[in-house]
Design a protein around this motif. Structure first.
Motif, PDB file in Angstrom:
ATOM      1  N   SER A 392       4.557  40.346   6.813  1.00 25.07           N
ATOM      2  CA  SER A 392       3.394  40.710   7.514  1.00 25.07           C
ATOM      3  C   SER A 392       3.065  41.513   8.221  1.00 25.07           C
ATOM      4  N   ASP A 393       2.306  42.255   7.743  1.00 26.31           N
ATOM      5  CA  ASP A 393       1.834  43.524   8.785  1.00 26.31           C
ATOM      6  C   ASP A 393       0.735  43.255  10.337  1.00 26.31           C
ATOM      7  N   GLN A 394       0.102  42.070   9.872  1.00 27.15           N
ATOM      8  CA  GLN A 394      -0.831  41.790  10.825  1.00 27.15           C
ATOM      9  C   GLN A 394      -0.400  40.198  10.883  1.00 27.15           C
ATOM     10  N   PRO A 395       0.391  39.982  11.444  1.00 29.38           N
ATOM     11  CA  PRO A 395       1.079  38.864  12.085  1.00 29.38           C
ATOM     12  C   PRO A 395       0.472  37.503  12.881  1.00 29.38           C
ATOM     13  N   VAL A 396      -0.813  37.677  13.671  1.00 26.03           N
ATOM     14  CA  VAL A 396      -1.784  37.571  14.067  1.00 26.03           C
ATOM     15  C   VAL A 396      -2.160  36.448  13.777  1.00 26.03           C
ATOM     16  N   GLN A 397      -3.070  37.527  12.629  1.00 28.03           N
ATOM     17  CA  GLN A 397      -4.376  36.763  11.834  1.00 28.03           C
ATOM     18  C   GLN A 397      -3.559  36.519  10.323  1.00 28.03           C
ATOM     19  N   ASP A 398      -2.136  36.634  10.439  1.00 23.94           N
ATOM     20  CA  ASP A 398      -1.666  35.298   9.131  1.00 23.94           C
ATOM     21  C   ASP A 398      -1.490  33.714   9.881  1.00 23.94           C
ATOM     22  N   SER A 403       0.721  28.781  13.513  1.00 27.25           N
ATOM     23  CA  SER A 403       1.608  28.452  15.140  1.00 27.25           C
ATOM     24  C   SER A 403       2.587  28.745  15.419  1.00 27.25           C
ATOM     25  N   LEU A 404       2.263  30.269  14.965  1.00 31.97           N
ATOM     26  CA  LEU A 404       3.818  31.123  16.137  1.00 31.97           C
ATOM     27  C   LEU A 404       3.261  31.750  16.769  1.00 31.97           C
ATOM     28  N   CYS A 405       1.548  32.367  17.098  1.00 33.95           N
ATOM     29  CA  CYS A 405       1.127  32.835  17.753  1.00 33.95           C
ATOM     30  C   CYS A 405       1.269  32.725  19.084  1.00 33.95           C
ATOM     31  N   ASN A 406       1.469  32.208  19.959  1.00 35.61           N
ATOM     32  CA  ASN A 406       1.969  32.130  21.033  1.00 35.61           C
ATOM     33  C   ASN A 406       2.717  33.253  21.232  1.00 35.61           C
TER      34      ASN A 406
END
Length: 914
Positions: A392-398, A403-406
């Motif tokens: 994932s190159d943009q994990p925050v938007q994946d 559930s791992l955003c924090n």
């Protein structure tokens, strides 16, 4: 002289074109180098994958072989002096060719060679010709098999073998490579190999197998050559255990570099067409492409070195997994140029991921112990399970990582790459790379690298798990789980080592070795009276006592459920005997169980090396024989082995073997001891007593063979014969002599535990037309402690039919008034030892009166056994006894003598006329 303006304008264009061509040529050469490097790596990786595929096939073949070779029935049928080939043909059939994809099956005897063979599922008439191996090759195969210890569900050795066979169409010889697995046939319960025959499975690397391998590894074609042909771009040499090359697997590798070149060619043509307009762009693109290829080459080289270092970092199989992970994490971080690397492992239930080790390169901080659960991160768990890797190159938007955003925001993670760690075909964990700062575009080589690193880590984890499993298997095989003591196998090993030390040494090390065998008697009764937990607690107490009494160098082992063994070391035979006296007394000390003091009953036997034998197995056997003799000692003393015990054991073993044919050979007969009514003095019935007339040993007492019949389970067919014969005889006597004649038959508690016993009795009565009230079944008081559901059900069914139940030898066992009230009987038989005291003993007479009164209170009649004089009979009659049986009336008689007795015997004068 003036220059042509076209030439002036053309010259810079030519220079530009030449520069462009040279630049494009240089770029093209760089692309070729990069493509070749990629193709080389792909070829190497393909070779490794083919090696793994061959290794998997070898393991699968060895596993299939282990399923047949480690098998109790196979061991019994095939390892006998004369193998049961009929059984083998029925159980090792041609279906193995279709179901398990096995081409050759051979049964090999170390002395007699190949005894049985299947070639492509067809049994061979000349099995020794299936594999044309010379003697040295066969010996090498058998040595290879003997290096491995057979275990249930554990693959054994496998190897590659080259063999020349005849072509089925042309008849010409052709070379074939076989994957061969060979293993000694052993029993599941005792898989330690000692001697026996071998089973060999072989699978040919034929065209079908090569096609499956090429499809599994995404290869267009896979060719097997027996000499290097160089017709294909890559090859893998196949070697035997002696590192001799047998053949070559050759293939044409898919060339990812060609795809890159095909993409560059149209661009180069466009650049050539637009050389003037796009010269600068072409130069810039060429420079960028050169730089990209160079960086990629650097990465590939660095990744290749890193993979080698990952393998080299594994110092030994005994290295702790956490130490290995700590060593390689900085290397992985540097190679991928990321901020964080961590290794995670799935829990046993696959519901959570646990961080085994991790490193944060930015702060040089190591971490572990973090947990991710399926319940909290379902999408993430689903993604890593469904795919080989997650990039994932943009994990925050994946969405998969929502559930791992924090977690990602707190650590400023801009890119994430996970690869699954596969162990045994199952996902065992993941390796996670996290990048910080500028968004990281994951390259395919980086993905390939992290997947390769995950495979190497998987091998390390598999090795660690295997070592842990081997240690657990060793503990399970050599130690008792319940007490933690060494088991019989470990005891035999230790005893063998001690004896070998004595044989190879002199002086003080020649001291004798005592083998002490102890049995806790009455454990079943303790389990019934106090509960099984109390019995288990008692076993632990005994094992703790023995361990506390053992000296340095001695061993305590659990030999069976209620049996322990102890190896004693002392200076001489007398010292060992005195030591045994002391141990026996200390072990007999009472224990406290459920706040009650319990006195123990121990049987103890002792054998001593080298006085009794020079062999470990015989020393244990002698101690067991002495233990059996100790059980018969009325004083409860321990017994020292002596040679005469062997003769007793052989006789007992002979009796046990011959019992299996005793009914078929017609060696059993019935004797009948009549009993009379104490009210009329007339014969009322008789007790059927089984007799065995052995053709060589003569008459064998029921005391000798009935317990053995119960131990071996043969009591059921013997008891069924006794019942049928007694019923048949009773029908004749009721018809000819006494219409109210009742036959009594002794029944073992083991017979009553057979759920079909009551139905069998009913069937015999119906077959011979004997009324149910004419049959009486005698059981011992041990019924009080064996009230299993099957026994209770049988008793209820028998009584419902009208069959009488009598308690034999009443007063000597465990029957209680409350038990008799729950399971009422029709008759109590007072044991002879109580009637011997009457009428002269006041205490004995009172006890007999009490038993008679108790029996009548329960609605049961009372029989006196062992009546030898008229005074005893008259006493019993005067105090309400119902029947009398003993030598006063008659000894046990055969059928003809019993008929004469029924005709001639007068009424017994029970009342004194004076």
């Amino acid at each position: 002289m003036t220059r042509h303006p076209f030439r002036i304008r053309l010259r810079p264009g030519l220079l530009l074109a030449l520069l462009l061509l040279l630049s494009l040529g240089g770029l093209w050469q760089l692309a070729l180098n990069a493509a070749d490097k990629i193709d080389e790596e792909v070829s190497i990786l393909t070779g490794k994958m083919l090696e793994q595929d061959l290794l998997r096939q070898r393991k699968a073949l060895s596993k299939s072989l282990s399923d047949y070779a480690v098998w109790n029935e196979m061991h019994t049928r095939i390892n006998s002096d004369k193998p049961d080939m009929t059984w083998l043909a029925a159980n090792l059939t041609g279906s193995i060719y279709q179901n398990l994809d096995i081409d050759l099956v051979l049964l090999v005897d170390p002395q007699d060679g190949v005894l049985y063979g299947l070639d492509k599922g067809v049994r061979s008439a000349a099995p020794d010709r299936i594999l044309q191996l010379d003697t040295a090759q066969w010996q090498s195969l058998l040595r290879q098999a003997d290096r491995y210890e057979p275990q249930p569900n554990m693959p054994g050795p496998s190897l590659l073998l080259r063999q020349n066979v005849s072509d089925s169409l042309s008849g010409q010889p052709q070379a074939v490579i076989y994957i061969v697995a060979i293993q000694r046939i052993v029993a599941e319960t005792s898989p330690t190999p000692s001697q026996g025959r071998y089973l060999l499975f072989a699978k040919a690397l034929d065209q079908h197998a090569l096609q499956d391998m090429s499809q599994a590894n995404s290869l267009p074609q896979l060719v097997l050559n027996f000499s290097p042909s160089h017709q294909h771009s890559s090859y893998l040499s196949l070697q035997n255990p002696q590192s001799k090359t047998l053949a070559y697997l050759e293939w044409d590798t898919r060339r990812p570099g060609d795809n890159m070149l095909q993409r560059l060619l149209p661009q180069s043509l466009l650049l050539l067409i637009a050389m003037l307009l796009l010269c600068g762009l072409i130069l810039h693109f060429g420079y960028k492409q050169q730089q990209k290829s160079h960086l990629r080459s650097q990465r590939l080289e660095q990744q290749s070195k890193a993979l080698q270092q990952l393998v080299a970092a594994r110092h030994s199989d005994s290295q702790v997994l956490e130490e290995y992970l700590d060593d390689i994490l900085p290397l992985l971080t540097y190679t991928l140029n990321v901020g964080r690397i961590s290794i995670w492992k799935f829990s046993a239930d696959q519901q959570s991921l646990i961080c085994l080790a991790g490193v944060d390169a930015t702060d040089s901080v190591r971490f572990s112990g973090d947990i991710l659960t399926l319940a909290q991160h379902p999408l993430y768990f689903s993604a890593i399970r469904e795919q080989r890797y997650l990039a994932s190159d943009q994990p925050v938007q994946d969405e998969r990582l929502a559930s791992l955003c924090n977690h990602l925001a707190e650590r400023e993670i801009s890119a994430l790459l996970d690869a699954g760690i596969m162990v045994g075909g199952l996902q065992h964990g993941i390796i996670c790379a996290e990048s910080r700062g500028v968004a990281h575009q994951w390259q395919q080589d980086e993905i390939n690298f992290i997947c390769s690193a995950a495979d190497i880590i998987a091998l390390v984890m598999e090795s660690s798990a295997r070592l842990q499993a081997e240690g657990e298997l060793y503990r399970q095989f050599y130690y008792d789980r319940f007490t933690g003591l060494p088991n019989r196998s470990r005891l035999q090993m230790q005893l063998g080592e001690l004896i070998q030390q004595r044989d190879n040494s002199s002086g003080r090390d020649k001291r004798p070795i005592g083998c002490l065998m102890l049995s806790l008697e009455g454990l079943a009764n303790i389990n019934e009276l106090y509960g099984r937990d109390s019995g288990d607690q008692l076993i632990r107490l005994i094992s703790e006592r023995l361990e506390n009494l053992a000296r340095n160098g001695e061993m305590v082992a659990r030999h069976a459920d209620n049996r322990f063994a102890m190896l004693l070391l002392d200076d001489d035979e007398l010292s060992l005997s005195r030591r045994t006296d002391t141990l026996h007394e200390l072990l007999l000390q009472p224990v406290t169980l459920q706040e009650q003091q319990l006195f123990l009953r121990l049987s103890t036997g002792l054998s001593i090396y080298p006085y009794d034998t020079l062999h470990a197995d015989e020393l244990l056997e002698h101690a067991e024989l002495a233990l059996q003799m100790s059980r018969n000692d009325p004083g409860g003393n321990w017994v020292r082995f002596h040679p005469e015990m062997n003769e007793n054991w052989r006789r007992r073993h002979r009796i046990q073997n011959d019992l299996r044919q005793v009914v078929a050979r017609g060696e059993l007969s019935l004797h009948y001891q009549p009993y009379i009514s104490l009210k009329t003095g007339k014969v009322a019935g008789a007790e059927a007593l089984v007799r065995w007339e052995h053709p060589e040993l003569g008459r064998i007492s029921p005391v000798d063979f009935i317990p053995q019949a119960e131990e071996t389970g043969l009591i059921n067919p013997i008891g069924a014969w006794v019942l049928a014969e007694a019923i048949r005889q009773a029908v004749q006597w009721r018809t000819r002599f006494l219409s109210q004649f009742v036959i009594s038959v002794n029944v073992s508690l083991l017979q009553l535990e057979d759920a079909r016993f009551a139905e069998m009795v009913a069937s015999q009565l119906a077959t011979h037309h004997l009324p149910a009230e004419a049959l009486e079944l005698e059981v011992t008081e041990g019924l009080a402690l064996r009230n299993t559901p099957a026994i209770d059900s049988n008793l209820q069914k028998l009584r419902a039919q009208g069959i009488g139940i009598a308690i034999d030898d009443f007063g000597t066992g465990y029957a209680s008034f409350s038990y008799l009230r729950r399971f009422p009987t029709e008759k109590l038989k007072i044991d002879k030892q109580f009637l011997d005291l009457v009428p002269d003993s006041i205490g004995g007479s009172n006890l007999v009166r009490m038993i008679v009164a108790m029996g009548h209170t329960l609605g049961a009649s009372v029989t006196g056994e062992g009546i030898e004089n008229i005074r005893q009979a008259r006493f019993l009659a005067e105090h309400g006894g119902d029947y009398a049986q003993g030598y006063l009336i008659s000894r046990p008689l055969n059928a003809s003598d019993m008929e004469r007795f029924l005709i001639e015997t007068p009424i017994l004068p029970l009342w004194d006329t004076h």
